[in-house]
Design a protein around this motif. Sequence first.
Motif, PDB file in Angstrom:
ATOM      1  N   ASP A 161       0.861  -1.177   0.000  1.00  0.00           N
ATOM      2  CA  ASP A 161       0.000   0.000   0.000  1.00  0.00           C
ATOM      3  C   ASP A 161       0.896   1.226   0.000  1.00  0.00           C
ATOM      4  O   ASP A 161       2.110   1.123  -0.177  1.00  0.00           O
ATOM      5  N   ASP A 162       0.308   2.396   0.212  1.00  0.00           N
ATOM      6  CA  ASP A 162       1.080   3.639   0.134  1.00  0.00           C
ATOM      7  C   ASP A 162       2.214   3.695   1.149  1.00  0.00           C
ATOM      8  O   ASP A 162       3.217   4.373   0.921  1.00  0.00           O
ATOM      9  N   THR A 163       2.066   3.010   2.278  1.00  0.00           N
ATOM     10  CA  THR A 163       3.139   3.033   3.277  1.00  0.00           C
ATOM     11  C   THR A 163       4.408   2.359   2.750  1.00  0.00           C
ATOM     12  O   THR A 163       5.507   2.636   3.232  1.00  0.00           O
ATOM     13  N   ILE A 164       4.264   1.480   1.778  1.00  0.00           N
ATOM     14  CA  ILE A 164       5.417   0.816   1.145  1.00  0.00           C
ATOM     15  C   ILE A 164       5.784   1.516  -0.148  1.00  0.00           C
ATOM     16  O   ILE A 164       6.960   1.784  -0.428  1.00  0.00           O
ATOM     17  N   TRP A 165       4.778   1.857  -0.958  1.00  0.00           N
ATOM     18  CA  TRP A 165       5.037   2.406  -2.287  1.00  0.00           C
ATOM     19  C   TRP A 165       5.691   3.782  -2.239  1.00  0.00           C
ATOM     20  O   TRP A 165       6.635   4.040  -3.006  1.00  0.00           O
ATOM     21  N   GLU A 166       5.214   4.651  -1.375  1.00  0.00           N
ATOM     22  CA  GLU A 166       5.699   6.034  -1.382  1.00  0.00           C
ATOM     23  C   GLU A 166       7.188   6.152  -1.039  1.00  0.00           C
ATOM     24  O   GLU A 166       7.929   6.854  -1.728  1.00  0.00           O
ATOM     25  N   PRO A 167       7.696   5.490   0.007  1.00  0.00           N
ATOM     26  CA  PRO A 167       9.140   5.591   0.266  1.00  0.00           C
ATOM     27  C   PRO A 167       9.989   4.798  -0.710  1.00  0.00           C
ATOM     28  O   PRO A 167      11.167   5.118  -0.922  1.00  0.00           O
ATOM     29  N   ALA A 168       9.424   3.753  -1.330  1.00  0.00           N
ATOM     30  CA  ALA A 168      10.205   2.902  -2.232  1.00  0.00           C
ATOM     31  C   ALA A 168      10.402   3.551  -3.596  1.00  0.00           C
ATOM     32  O   ALA A 168      11.449   3.365  -4.232  1.00  0.00           O
ATOM     33  N   ALA A 169       9.427   4.303  -4.068  1.00  0.00           N
ATOM     34  CA  ALA A 169       9.486   4.866  -5.421  1.00  0.00           C
ATOM     35  C   ALA A 169      10.706   5.763  -5.630  1.00  0.00           C
ATOM     36  O   ALA A 169      11.415   5.613  -6.643  1.00  0.00           O
ATOM     37  N   PRO A 170      11.027   6.716  -4.728  1.00  0.00           N
ATOM     38  CA  PRO A 170      12.220   7.548  -4.948  1.00  0.00           C
ATOM     39  C   PRO A 170      13.513   6.734  -4.988  1.00  0.00           C
ATOM     40  O   PRO A 170      14.443   7.075  -5.725  1.00  0.00           O
ATOM     41  N   TYR A 171      13.578   5.664  -4.203  1.00  0.00           N
ATOM     42  CA  TYR A 171      14.770   4.817  -4.197  1.00  0.00           C
ATOM     43  C   TYR A 171      14.987   4.194  -5.577  1.00  0.00           C
ATOM     44  O   TYR A 171      16.093   4.221  -6.125  1.00  0.00           O
ATOM     45  N   PHE A 172      13.932   3.630  -6.158  1.00  0.00           N
ATOM     46  CA  PHE A 172      14.074   2.989  -7.453  1.00  0.00           C
ATOM     47  C   PHE A 172      14.248   4.011  -8.576  1.00  0.00           C
ATOM     48  O   PHE A 172      14.895   3.718  -9.582  1.00  0.00           O
ATOM     49  N   ALA A 173      13.695   5.199  -8.407  1.00  0.00           N
ATOM     50  CA  ALA A 173      13.933   6.252  -9.396  1.00  0.00           C
ATOM     51  C   ALA A 173      15.406   6.643  -9.403  1.00  0.00           C
ATOM     52  O   ALA A 173      16.013   6.848 -10.470  1.00  0.00           O
ATOM     53  N   ALA A 174      16.008   6.751  -8.204  1.00  0.00           N
ATOM     54  CA  ALA A 174      17.434   7.080  -8.118  1.00  0.00           C
ATOM     55  C   ALA A 174      18.290   5.954  -8.690  1.00  0.00           C
ATOM     56  O   ALA A 174      19.287   6.198  -9.376  1.00  0.00           O
ATOM     57  N   MET A 175      17.903   4.713  -8.420  1.00  0.00           N
ATOM     58  CA  MET A 175      18.628   3.576  -8.974  1.00  0.00           C
ATOM     59  C   MET A 175      18.570   3.588 -10.502  1.00  0.00           C
ATOM     60  O   MET A 175      19.564   3.325 -11.190  1.00  0.00           O
ATOM     61  N   ALA A 176      17.399   3.908 -11.037  1.00  0.00           N
ATOM     62  CA  ALA A 176      17.240   3.964 -12.487  1.00  0.00           C
ATOM     63  C   ALA A 176      18.105   5.063 -13.088  1.00  0.00           C
ATOM     64  O   ALA A 176      18.666   4.898 -14.175  1.00  0.00           O
ATOM     65  N   GLU A 177      18.225   6.185 -12.391  1.00  0.00           N
ATOM     66  CA  GLU A 177      19.076   7.265 -12.892  1.00  0.00           C
ATOM     67  C   GLU A 177      20.527   6.822 -12.961  1.00  0.00           C
ATOM     68  O   GLU A 177      21.231   7.094 -13.949  1.00  0.00           O
ATOM     69  N   LEU A 178      20.997   6.132 -11.926  1.00  0.00           N
ATOM     70  CA  LEU A 178      22.377   5.643 -11.917  1.00  0.00           C
ATOM     71  C   LEU A 178      22.614   4.637 -13.035  1.00  0.00           C
ATOM     72  O   LEU A 178      23.636   4.675 -13.717  1.00  0.00           O
TER      73      LEU A 178
END
Length: 249
Positions: free
Chosen positions: A59-76
């Motif tokens: 749910d949002d408690t998992i999705w919201e903090p996880a999304a920026p992490y994977f966005a940063a990983m994708a940028e790298l």
Amino acid sequence: MTRTTDLTAPVHPPYPSTEPPPIWFLAPEGFFALPLAASPEERADRAQAFVRELYSRGDDTIWEPAAPYFAAMAELMGDTGLSYAAMGLFSTSEQEPTPEGSVVRQDASEGAAQCVFTLAAIPTDHAGDDTDVVAQGVFATLSNDPYNEVHWLDLPCGPAVACVTWRQFKINPNVTAKGEPTDLVTAQIQVHVPFPTGPFTAVFTLFTAYVDQWAEFTEMMGAIMQTVSFVDPAEALSMDSSREPHEES
């Protein structure tokens, strides 16, 4: 194979070009493509969709903090030149057939093996007719390392070279669950496929630390490679259909 992965590389003008032409392949169910994109806004949008697919029971408690992490990983990853990157998550629990003969799909929470699957296009100075020469050069270069297991492949899309490498690492006891030194064994398979148009070589890589499932991973990689195409599958299907004989009345 159930999912078509269409790379983000657009069609580019003839040479000279700094970008590779498009390439297509089929990725199996269980692969979750990381949100590679050119702009931060698009990466953020894709990251939101990615975490909801990866953590489908969250749910949002998992999705919201996880999304920026994977966005940063994708940028790298994007900065390293990768065209495609995905996490593979596959159940390791045994599958039992039902009385009707179908197979029950097990939940990954009962045991899962993971891998990372990527694609990069490496510039190689060759013309379209030199794919055999490029593949032979790759084969010779990789064979110089005694730790590499190198194989020649004749794929439907052309010649290719596969290289399997095993590595063993010593993990610091400060980061292990038991507080003791631990050996980590990893396995990687890379397949180098020269573009028939030149001057690039596609490098597919599958990496995992779940070596107990290595046989299944290599079989999966082989199946993916059989689907690699440098021609739009929709166009190829249309061309094949046009060649079928038509009965005249």
